[in-house]
Design a protein around this motif. Structure first.
Motif, PDB file in Angstrom:
ATOM      1  N   ILE A  99       0.836  -1.205   0.000  1.00  0.00           N
ATOM      2  CA  ILE A  99       0.000   0.000   0.000  1.00  0.00           C
ATOM      3  C   ILE A  99       0.870   1.254   0.000  1.00  0.00           C
ATOM      4  O   ILE A  99       0.568   2.230  -0.701  1.00  0.00           O
ATOM      5  CB  ILE A  99      -0.947  -0.020   1.217  1.00  0.00           C
ATOM      6  CG1 ILE A  99      -1.926  -1.189   1.103  1.00  0.00           C
ATOM      7  CG2 ILE A  99      -1.704   1.290   1.335  1.00  0.00           C
ATOM      8  CD1 ILE A  99      -2.775  -1.391   2.337  1.00  0.00           C
ATOM      9  N   ALA A 122       2.413   1.589  -3.504  1.00  0.00           N
ATOM     10  CA  ALA A 122       1.373   2.048  -4.438  1.00  0.00           C
ATOM     11  C   ALA A 122       1.032   3.509  -4.196  1.00  0.00           C
ATOM     12  O   ALA A 122       0.821   4.277  -5.146  1.00  0.00           O
ATOM     13  CB  ALA A 122       0.129   1.175  -4.298  1.00  0.00           C
ATOM     14  N   GLY A 123       0.992   3.922  -2.925  1.00  0.00           N
ATOM     15  CA  GLY A 123       0.688   5.321  -2.614  1.00  0.00           C
ATOM     16  C   GLY A 123       1.762   6.268  -3.135  1.00  0.00           C
ATOM     17  O   GLY A 123       1.447   7.338  -3.671  1.00  0.00           O
ATOM     18  N   LEU A 164       1.443   6.402  -6.924  1.00  0.00           N
ATOM     19  CA  LEU A 164       0.221   7.107  -7.294  1.00  0.00           C
ATOM     20  C   LEU A 164       0.382   8.613  -7.068  1.00  0.00           C
ATOM     21  O   LEU A 164      -0.082   9.422  -7.872  1.00  0.00           O
ATOM     22  CB  LEU A 164      -0.949   6.563  -6.469  1.00  0.00           C
ATOM     23  CG  LEU A 164      -2.344   7.051  -6.852  1.00  0.00           C
ATOM     24  CD1 LEU A 164      -2.683   6.632  -8.270  1.00  0.00           C
ATOM     25  CD2 LEU A 164      -3.382   6.491  -5.886  1.00  0.00           C
ATOM     26  N   SER A 207      -5.275  11.808  -6.996  1.00  0.00           N
ATOM     27  CA  SER A 207      -4.298  10.719  -6.912  1.00  0.00           C
ATOM     28  C   SER A 207      -3.263  10.983  -5.825  1.00  0.00           C
ATOM     29  O   SER A 207      -2.932  10.092  -5.043  1.00  0.00           O
ATOM     30  CB  SER A 207      -3.602  10.530  -8.268  1.00  0.00           C
ATOM     31  OG  SER A 207      -4.518  10.094  -9.245  1.00  0.00           O
ATOM     32  N   TYR A 208      -2.744  12.208  -5.781  1.00  0.00           N
ATOM     33  CA  TYR A 208      -1.721  12.391  -4.753  1.00  0.00           C
ATOM     34  C   TYR A 208      -2.319  12.597  -3.372  1.00  0.00           C
ATOM     35  O   TYR A 208      -1.641  12.392  -2.370  1.00  0.00           O
ATOM     36  CB  TYR A 208      -0.669  13.448  -5.099  1.00  0.00           C
ATOM     37  CG  TYR A 208      -1.089  14.819  -5.486  1.00  0.00           C
ATOM     38  CD1 TYR A 208      -0.859  15.275  -6.775  1.00  0.00           C
ATOM     39  CD2 TYR A 208      -1.636  15.700  -4.565  1.00  0.00           C
ATOM     40  CE1 TYR A 208      -1.195  16.567  -7.143  1.00  0.00           C
ATOM     41  CE2 TYR A 208      -1.960  16.998  -4.926  1.00  0.00           C
ATOM     42  CZ  TYR A 208      -1.738  17.422  -6.226  1.00  0.00           C
ATOM     43  OH  TYR A 208      -2.070  18.697  -6.587  1.00  0.00           O
ATOM     44  N   VAL A 240      -4.917  10.644  -2.377  1.00  0.00           N
ATOM     45  CA  VAL A 240      -5.082   9.227  -2.025  1.00  0.00           C
ATOM     46  C   VAL A 240      -3.738   8.589  -1.721  1.00  0.00           C
ATOM     47  O   VAL A 240      -3.620   7.749  -0.814  1.00  0.00           O
ATOM     48  CB  VAL A 240      -5.785   8.478  -3.169  1.00  0.00           C
ATOM     49  CG1 VAL A 240      -5.757   6.970  -2.930  1.00  0.00           C
ATOM     50  CG2 VAL A 240      -7.218   8.955  -3.311  1.00  0.00           C
ATOM     51  N   GLY A 241      -2.713   8.987  -2.475  1.00  0.00           N
ATOM     52  CA  GLY A 241      -1.384   8.445  -2.228  1.00  0.00           C
ATOM     53  C   GLY A 241      -0.852   8.757  -0.846  1.00  0.00           C
ATOM     54  O   GLY A 241      -0.005   8.033  -0.316  1.00  0.00           O
ATOM     55  N   SER A 253      -3.964   6.866   1.973  1.00  0.00           N
ATOM     56  CA  SER A 253      -4.037   5.396   2.044  1.00  0.00           C
ATOM     57  C   SER A 253      -2.974   4.789   2.952  1.00  0.00           C
ATOM     58  O   SER A 253      -3.294   3.965   3.825  1.00  0.00           O
ATOM     59  CB  SER A 253      -3.943   4.805   0.634  1.00  0.00           C
ATOM     60  OG  SER A 253      -5.049   5.199  -0.144  1.00  0.00           O
ATOM     61  N   GLY A 293      -7.462   1.200   3.457  1.00  0.00           N
ATOM     62  CA  GLY A 293      -6.323   1.769   2.747  1.00  0.00           C
ATOM     63  C   GLY A 293      -6.086   1.089   1.412  1.00  0.00           C
ATOM     64  O   GLY A 293      -5.830   1.754   0.398  1.00  0.00           O
ATOM     65  N   VAL A 339      -6.550   2.991  -2.338  1.00  0.00           N
ATOM     66  CA  VAL A 339      -5.450   3.218  -3.274  1.00  0.00           C
ATOM     67  C   VAL A 339      -5.614   2.397  -4.542  1.00  0.00           C
ATOM     68  O   VAL A 339      -5.393   2.891  -5.656  1.00  0.00           O
ATOM     69  CB  VAL A 339      -4.091   2.913  -2.590  1.00  0.00           C
ATOM     70  CG1 VAL A 339      -3.905   1.434  -2.324  1.00  0.00           C
ATOM     71  CG2 VAL A 339      -2.940   3.435  -3.445  1.00  0.00           C
ATOM     72  N   THR A 377      -8.416   3.680  -6.800  1.00  0.00           N
ATOM     73  CA  THR A 377      -7.974   4.878  -7.531  1.00  0.00           C
ATOM     74  C   THR A 377      -7.108   4.483  -8.728  1.00  0.00           C
ATOM     75  O   THR A 377      -7.230   5.081  -9.822  1.00  0.00           O
ATOM     76  CB  THR A 377      -7.181   5.812  -6.599  1.00  0.00           C
ATOM     77  OG1 THR A 377      -7.978   6.123  -5.460  1.00  0.00           O
ATOM     78  CG2 THR A 377      -6.803   7.094  -7.308  1.00  0.00           C
TER      79      THR A 377
END
Length: 458
Positions: free
Chosen positions: A371, A374-375, A378, A425-426, A428-429, A432, A444, A448, A451
């Motif tokens: 996570i 990925a965050g 993202l 996106s950023y 959520v990045g 999460s 979380g 992510v 999205t």
């Protein structure tokens, strides 16, 4: 599950033409030779479904399987409702032709009364199968609705569930122990199969074919897509204006670049199956590996379409060559992380050996790094999207100033959506990983990865 939706999103289009045949095969087992539904079997399924709903102890996979069965039955009943429709219409017309019933106290001619009674009896007999199917359809539809309610409740509870925090070092050994157990289990299964004379004979008999399948599969996975893309790049060079036919051919070529690695995966899995050396856990790991490679192929294909390696006359996004290369890397990396997260979820529910070890603590420890990664990716991809939107606005302003034409407002909706997606996106990045670090792993992960799927759709 999220990763399943991803594969359905991308690969479902390729296999959509086969779905009607598969659905027909599934429902064909639910009727007899005359097309009449097997109502005794249905009563058994309906009773079991109601018990599952009332007790609410079945696993998520069992609920999914049961729901698919109910949907198949509902399809059968829906088709059955129209049985005898032409004959019913004919009999009704015959009854109408006899005229209205006489008023009370007025006797109808005996032959007309007898004929009317006979036709009404025929009508009831013809309507009976459709009415029975309609009742069963209503029951199946109601059970599916109840089952969906159970699934939605579980999903909501899972999102709000507070798991053990992965930031606590005390929990880390559990995650590492699972990784060790996977390796130990696969090794033990291989050793057991290798020591079996029957398995050794099967391997010797199939060894030439296994070697060929592995070599061809590896070549397709590692080089198949690259060969096709190299050919496409060569064909594109020097073309200021591409005709529609060429653009279609280029798109079909890009689809071929996606399909070749998938074909390679199928060959490798078939080789592993023919070898007879993998056990239950090994087969499940092969599934995870195949999903990972397929995801990489799909993510790579999508990234090349949105962020091409060569400069186009009218690019989809206004990004520099460096930003495009960076975005392609992030796209593929997020695909890898998505598939690994899905693999952990798959093993935690499907593997009898690892199900007990992959408890909530172990899953939290293994999912948290994915996570976080990925965050980060993202977040960075969101920055690139926002930069692309601003760059496009500057280009339009410059073009408008040079030609005294309309300003950038004509593309404002598209740029507004692009900016929103980038900023979301950023956000959520950042959010999460924080949620996952607290212990809300499911929330979380879903935030992510959903999205990421939204960006893939966009």
């Amino acid at each position: 599950m999220i990763y399943v939706r991803f594969f359905l999103l991308i690969l479902g289009l390729a296999f959509a033409s086969a779905m009607p045949a598969l659905s027909q095969d599934a429902t064909a087992q639910l009727v007899d030779a005359t097309g009449t539904p097997l109502y005794d079997d249905w009563d058994t399924i309906a009773t079991r479904a109601q018990e599952v709903i009332d007790t609410d102890r079945a696993s998520d996979q069992a609920l999914d399987t049961l729901r698919r069965q109910l949907v198949d039955w509902r399809t059968v009943f829906e088709r059955r409702q129209s049985v005898n429709s032409a004959q019913i219409q004919t009999v009704r017309s015959q009854i109408e032709a006899l005229g209205a019933r006489p008023e009370e106290g007025v006797e109808e001619a005996p032959e007309i009364a007898a004929r009317r009674a006979d036709l009404n009896e025929q009508l009831l007999e013809l309507q009976a199968p459709g009415l029975r199917a309609e009742e069963a359809f209503t029951q199946a539809n109601g059970l599916i609705s109840q089952l969906d309610g159970v699934i939605r409740t579980r999903q909501s509870d899972r999102r709000l569930r507070l798991d053990p925090t992965p930031l606590n070092p005390v929990n880390w050994p559990k995650g590492l122990a699972v990784l060790s157990q996977i390796g130990t289990t696969v090794q033990a299964e291989f050793d057991r199969n290798y020591e079996s004379e029957a398995q050794q004979k099967e391997l010797r008999d199939n060894l030439p074919l296994v070697i060929i399948l592995i070599i061809v599969g590896l070549v397709l996975v590692t080089r198949g897509g690259a060969w096709v893309e190299h050919f496409i790049r060569k064909a594109r060079e020097g073309r200021e204006e591409m005709r529609a036919v060429f653009r279609v051919a280029t798109f079909l070529g890009s689809m071929l670049a996606l399909g070749l690695p998938v074909l390679g995966i199928i060959l490798i899995i078939q080789a592993a199956d023919l070898s007879g050396m993998t056990g239950v856990t090994g087969d499940q790991l092969l599934i995870v590996l195949s999903l990972t490679i397929v995801t990489i192929a799909v993510a790579r294909w999508l990234s090349v379409q949105v962020f091409p390696a060569i400069e186009l006359k009218n690019p989809l996004l206004s990004v520099t060559r460096l930003q495009a290369r960076e975005a392609r890397f992030y796209s593929v990396a997020m695909g890898v992380v998505l598939s690994l997260s899905g693999g952990i979820a798959l093993l935690s529910t499907e593997s009898l050996v690892l199900r007990q070890s992959l408890d909530l603590t172990a899953q939290a420890v293994l999912q948290f790094p994915l996570i976080v990664i990925a965050g980060i990716f993202l977040f960075r991809l969101g920055q690139i999207l926002v930069a692309a939107s601003k760059a496009r606005a500057r280009e339009l302003e410059a073009a408008a100033a040079a030609t005294d034409g309309p300003g950038p407002s004509e593309e404002a909706p598209a740029r507004l959506i692009l900016t929103f997606l980038g900023r979301a996106s950023y956000v959520v990045g950042i959010v999460s990983p924080i949620l996952a670090g607290i212990g809300y792993i499911a929330a979380g992960a879903e935030l992510v990865f959903s999205t990421i799927l939204t960006l893939a759709l966009f």
